[in-house]
Every structure is written in structure tokens, then in C-alpha cells.
Scaffold this active site. Structure first.
Site, short mmCIF file in Angstrom:
data_model
loop_
_atom_site.label_atom_id
_atom_site.label_comp_id
_atom_site.label_asym_id
_atom_site.label_seq_id
_atom_site.Cartn_x
_atom_site.Cartn_y
_atom_site.Cartn_z
N HIS A 259 0.80 -1.23 0.00
CA HIS A 259 0.00 0.00 0.00
C HIS A 259 0.84 1.29 0.00
O HIS A 259 0.67 2.17 -0.85
CB HIS A 259 -0.89 0.05 1.25
CG HIS A 259 -1.68 -1.18 1.51
ND1 HIS A 259 -2.79 -1.52 0.78
CD2 HIS A 259 -1.53 -2.17 2.44
CE1 HIS A 259 -3.32 -2.64 1.26
NE2 HIS A 259 -2.57 -3.06 2.26
O1 RIB Z 1 -4.44 -0.35 5.15
C1 RIB Z 1 -3.08 -0.34 4.84
C2 RIB Z 1 -2.34 0.65 5.70
O2 RIB Z 1 -2.45 0.30 7.07
C3 RIB Z 1 -0.87 0.73 5.41
O3 RIB Z 1 -0.43 2.05 5.58
C4 RIB Z 1 -0.29 -0.17 6.46
O4 RIB Z 1 1.06 0.13 6.73
C5 RIB Z 1 -1.17 0.12 7.64
O5 RIB Z 1 -0.74 1.29 8.27
#
Ligand code: RIB
Ligand code: CA
Length: 334
Positions: A259
Site C-alpha cells: 500500500h
Molecule cells: O491499510 C493499509 C495501511 O495500514 C498501510 O499504511 C499499512 O502500513 C497500515 O498502516
């Protein structure tokens, strides 16, 4: 050519670690500093993990780390917050989705320490001392630090160039059926940031799940041979293992999203996003089953408010991977 000035706000975290590594190795940004927040893990661990990444990339002299907010502004949902009053009831055999497998990243311990100055103070001082419209925050965790800075310094939001954040989901949740983790972990902070008037781009789950990385690609990355590439490959494998345990679709594909790295990629190369809309987005802060959901208004002619953000809905997986591998290959060649 001058490089764009950014501050990274992180809750490191395996995907935060990849984003930080790419930012530090890629040479595409002027990284003014890194701020940490409670999120994937409690604050002392997200800070320690961040320091480990900085040290591992050989940037301990250059890149300072500032420790931020230990708890969300209001919500007590997050089990990583020591103030949590409502830990998520666990069903036997079911994994809480966002908890990392281990407290620490698979990196050597570090003697680096966070700065004395707290993150929110440093953020305000740094942004207010900058030329207006020249600093972007790449926010990769819950938005507590950013919202606190906005509340403490009313001119903070208007001084920024942009906030690019990984968070939200139009049709996907991961912390709950309705909500993505970064927003869910501090919904009130996210709503403050979204309504701040700052230019905001969200890279939500709808986009990050279109840029998933496979085990075969992890092997290609490992073959680059540098310690950083091996680390990124290890992280990808760990993420594929973690997602496989809780998501049958990803288990079948043997892929996992990175992500936070996609959010950084978007800031530098918006073409990695294949579909995005200018829209009105609010966060549900009503405390019900949709607490922390990003409510995206997609009714073209019916929207009663001015759009407050750009919301990504798709990503070019090959483009993203090419960028990631390009950075690691170039860095490996010295
Ligand atoms: O949903 C994904 C996010 O949540 C990313 O930033 C991961 O590192 C967690 O913080
Ligand atoms: Ca994160």
C-alpha cells in the site's frame, strides 16, 4: 533540477518500510524528515522500526526521525493503542488483519534515536518556516500527527503543497468490513485532515490492490542482489504469507499489496494511477458499524459540496513494479 520536498509520516510497518527505502534510495525527493505515529504497532515500535530502516539505508546522519502521537485523537478502537478500551474481540483462529507478525522488522538493531523534539512541534515549525506551497506530506499511517498539527497551527494546512495519503477504500475495507486501517485507527483525525482545505490525494485500497506483488516478483527483486533488494523481497514474502492466512483470494493468487509504496509512487509519478476522481470524501465518525469508513460521493451531478480530494480507483501494476525495481537496481549498481 530541484527535488520535491517531502515529509513522510509513517507507522512502520512492512509497507511503510518499503516506501521509506525507496524514498531514501531513489534520490527523487528531498526528504526533510520522518515523523512516526501509533498504528501498525504501538508508537515506540513504529519509531524503532523507522530508525532501523533509516540506519539500514545508511541515512542516519542525514534523515532525522521525530516521534509523534502515541494515541488516536478520540477513538479507542485500535488495539495498538495503550488507551484501547474496546480491543477487538478475537475469534479463535481468526487473525486481526492489520497486526504485523512481529514487533520488529527483519533488520539489525540500531543505535539511532528519535529526536528530542516531538513530531507535531517539528512538523509545525518546519512547514511554517517553508515557502508556501513547497512541502508535501506523504502520510502512510493514521493521520493523528497531521490533524494535531492542523488544530495547533490554523495556517498549517494552507502552507502545504499537498498531502498524499495512503488510506480509505470505496469498495474495500481491511480493518473492518467498512473501513481501511489508517482511517479506522483514527477516524476523527482523518476527517479533520480531509476537511482542512489542503490539496489532498488518497491512495485507497481500491488502487493498492490493483498493484499487488507476487512471490515470483519477490524472487526477481531478490535476484538484484543488494541487501536492500533482499530486504524488500523478504518483506513481500512475509506480506504474502500474512495475507494468505486471512484472504482466500490473495492466498490463491499468492500476491500482496504494498500500500504505502504505491502512495509514494503516485506522488512522484501520478501516471501509476489508472483511474482517479475529484470527489467529496468524508469519514464516518458516528461510532457505528461504519466507523472509519471513507464515504465517497460518486453521484456526478448531485454532489452538494465542492470536491475536497482526489481519490484513486485503479493502479498500473507493471508501472509500479518497474519503478520499484528500477530504484533497487540503480542503487545496487552504486
Ligand atoms: O491499510 C493499509 C495501511 O495500514 C498501510 O499504511 C499499512 O502500513 C497500515 O498502516
Ligand atoms: Ca502504514
Amino acid at each position: 533540477m530541484t527535488k520535491p520536498k517531502i515529509i513522510m509520516d509513517v507507522d512502520t510497518g512492512t509497507d511503510d518500510a518499503v516506501a521509506l527505502t525507496l524514498a531514501m534510495l531513489g534520490g527523487e525527493v528531498d526528504l526533510l524528515g520522518v515523523t512516526t505515529v501509533n498504528g501498525n504497532l504501538e508508537l515506540k515500535l513504529t519509531t524503532d522500526n523507522t530508525l532501523r530502516v533509516v540506519d539500514f539505508c545508511g541515512k542516519g546522519e542525514e534523515i532525522k526521525v521525530y516521534s509523534g502521537c502515541e494515541y488516536p485523537l478520540v477513538s479507542t478502537l485500535s488495539p495498538t493503542s495503550a488507551q484501547s478500551l474496546r480491543p477487538i474481540p478475537k475469534r479463535e483462529g481468526v487473525k486481526v488483519p492489520f497486526i504485523m507478525h512481529a514487533d520488529h522488522l527483519p533488520l539489525p538493531e540500531t543505535s539511532l534515536k528519535a529526536q528530542e523534539k516531538r513530531a507535531v512541534v517539528w512538523l509545525i515549525e518546519t512547514v511554517m518556516a517553508s515557502q508556501p506551497g513547497t512541502v508535501t506530506i506523504v502520510a502512510l499511517g493514521p493521520l493523528t500527527n497531521i490533524a494535531a498539527a492542523m488544530r495547533a497551527e490554523p495556517a498549517f494546512a494552507s502552507r502545504l503543497q499537498e498531502i498524499v495519503l495512503m488510506g480509505g477504500g470505496d469498495r474495500i475495507g481491511n480493518a473492518s468490513a467498512a473501513a481501511e486501517f489508517n482511517i479506522w485507527a483514527d477516524p476523527e483525525a482523518a476527517e479533520i485532515v480531509l476537511q482542512s482545505g489542503c490539496k489532498i490525494s488518497l491512495i485507497p485500497l481500491d488502487a493498492t490492490h490493483e498493484a499487488e506483488v507476487s512471490a515470483a516478483q519477490a524472487a526477481e527483486i531478490e535476484a538484484i542482489g543488494s541487501k536492500e533488494a533482499k530486504f524488500v523481497a523478504e518483506v513481500i514474502r512475509e506480506r504474502i504469507g500474512g495475507y494468505s492466512e486471512r484472504d482466500p483470494e490473495l492466498a490463491a493468487k499468492q500476491t500482496a499489496p504494498l500500500h504505502d509504496a504505491l502512495a509514494l509512487c503516485y506522488f512522484l509519478h501520478p501516471e501509476c494511477i489508472t483511474k482517479k476522481i475529484e470527489t467529496v470524501c468524508h469519514v464516518d465518525v458516528s461510532g457505528g458499524v461504519c466507523y472509519g469508513r471513507t464515504m465517497v460521493d460518486r453521484r456526478a451531478n448531485l454532489v452538494m459540496e465542492e470536491p475536497n480530494c482526489t481519490f484513486a480507483l485503479g493502479a498500473d501494476r507493471e508501472w509500479f513494479l518497474g519503478w520499484l525495481m528500477g530504484i533497487l537496481k540503480k542503487a545496487a549498481q552504486g
